[in-house]
Design an enzyme around this catalytic site. Sequence first.
Site, PDB file in Angstrom:
ATOM      1  N   GLU A   1       0.832  -1.209   0.000  1.00  0.00           N
ATOM      2  CA  GLU A   1       0.000   0.000   0.000  1.00  0.00           C
ATOM      3  C   GLU A   1       0.866   1.258   0.000  1.00  0.00           C
ATOM      4  OE1 GLU A   1      -2.631   0.400   3.399  1.00  0.00           O
ATOM      5  OE2 GLU A   1      -3.551   2.193   2.585  1.00  0.00           O
TER       6      GLU A   1
ATOM      7  N   LYS B   1      -2.570  -2.053  -3.125  1.00  0.00           N
ATOM      8  CA  LYS B   1      -3.612  -1.202  -2.513  1.00  0.00           C
ATOM      9  C   LYS B   1      -3.218   0.258  -2.708  1.00  0.00           C
ATOM     10  CE  LYS B   1      -5.983  -0.281   1.840  1.00  0.00           C
ATOM     11  NZ  LYS B   1      -6.631  -0.897   2.996  1.00  0.00           N
TER      12      LYS B   1
HETATM   13  P1  13P Z   1      -9.148   4.226   4.348  1.00  0.00           P
HETATM   14  O1  13P Z   1     -10.033   3.491   3.403  1.00  0.00           O
HETATM   15  O2  13P Z   1      -9.889   4.838   5.508  1.00  0.00           O
HETATM   16  O3  13P Z   1      -8.238   5.189   3.659  1.00  0.00           O
HETATM   17  O4  13P Z   1      -8.203   3.167   5.023  1.00  0.00           O
HETATM   18  C1  13P Z   1      -7.627   2.183   4.236  1.00  0.00           C
HETATM   19  C2  13P Z   1      -6.433   1.662   4.903  1.00  0.00           C
HETATM   20  O5  13P Z   1      -6.349   0.517   5.199  1.00  0.00           O
HETATM   21  C3  13P Z   1      -5.322   2.585   5.189  1.00  0.00           C
HETATM   22  O6  13P Z   1      -4.166   1.837   5.481  1.00  0.00           O
END
Ligand code: 13P
Length: 340
Positions: free
Chosen positions: A177, A219
């Site tokens: 991510e 992600k």
């Molecule tokens: P949000 O969808 O609230 O941005 O959170 C996703 C997430 O896992 C951040 O690490």
Amino acid sequence: MDARKLNETAQSMVAGDKGLLAMDESTPTANKRFAAAGIPQNEETRRAYRDMIVTAPGLGDCLNGAILVDETIHQKTTAGVSFAQALAKVGIIPGIKVDAGAKPMAAHPDEKITHGLDGLRERLAEYAALGARFAKWRAVITFGDRIPSDACIDANALILALYAALCQEAGLVPIVEPEVLMDGDHTMERCAEVTERTQHALFAQLVAQGVLLEGIILKPNMVVPGLKCPHQNTNEEIADATVQCLLRTVPAAVPGVTFLSGGQSGELASARLSAMNARFKGRMPWALAFSFARAIQEPAMQIWHGEDANVPAAQKALVHRARCNVAARRGEYTSAMEKQ
Ligand code: 13P
């Protein structure tokens, strides 16, 4: 590394029309959100809140997986089973957030580097024994005067790749991510440029570190204008810019892309994901799904308010948002769904 098993797990994380739920807020973040909603902030309220989530009727019809946090994976539901068991029982694959948070980066004011590699091999083995089948690590890229720097993008990309290789060694699918934040007054075009640069750097490092691309999930953020940008683009423009960026950077070997919501409202996150799936149907090599935290949980948290009596209504609101995103995966979400 068991390549076949990693690929099977990654495929099942994005199978059908379902997505992932991030319920892995760190204790400080969970407490901050509870405080804003007027909910007491302690270990038991965090447990009770997450018990409300995992026991929501119908949640298994919307989710392939859910991301837990260290505290929750060691707790039990009110029914006395572990959270990982409770999820697995309704067909939701348990995952675990394993980073130790984004901290200020030395020599780079206003930028962040994610910590948590020390002892990670041992922690991954423990989480696998507790039932986790995938993991998550979040890197943060910030906009500002002459930032993001290459140093920040490259260091976070390397660390994400080292984390991913350790996960695959332990048999866990890594969610990688790299979150380009929405804070700022930058344009959508600037977000596209930085997101593309970030994802190019990430995939170069994933390949360099020997990470199996068939056994990861990306992600990313959606490509959106900054929250303070005077010009806010349409959902269709955002869909086109986001998918163009992904097509340029994400190899076809990757099974799926699951977006974070990043502070967008639940409705906007659903509408934009739906626009992407509708406009690019049949033209994307990977599944395009969701891994939202706030965009699925927010209304439910407000309704729950720390009180048992509110559990059924909160669960309904939670599953409603999850269903909207299942529709978005098919490219069929409409704002009329909000009135149902
Ligand atoms: P949000 O969808 O609230 O941005 O959170 C996703 C997430 O896992 C951040 O690490």
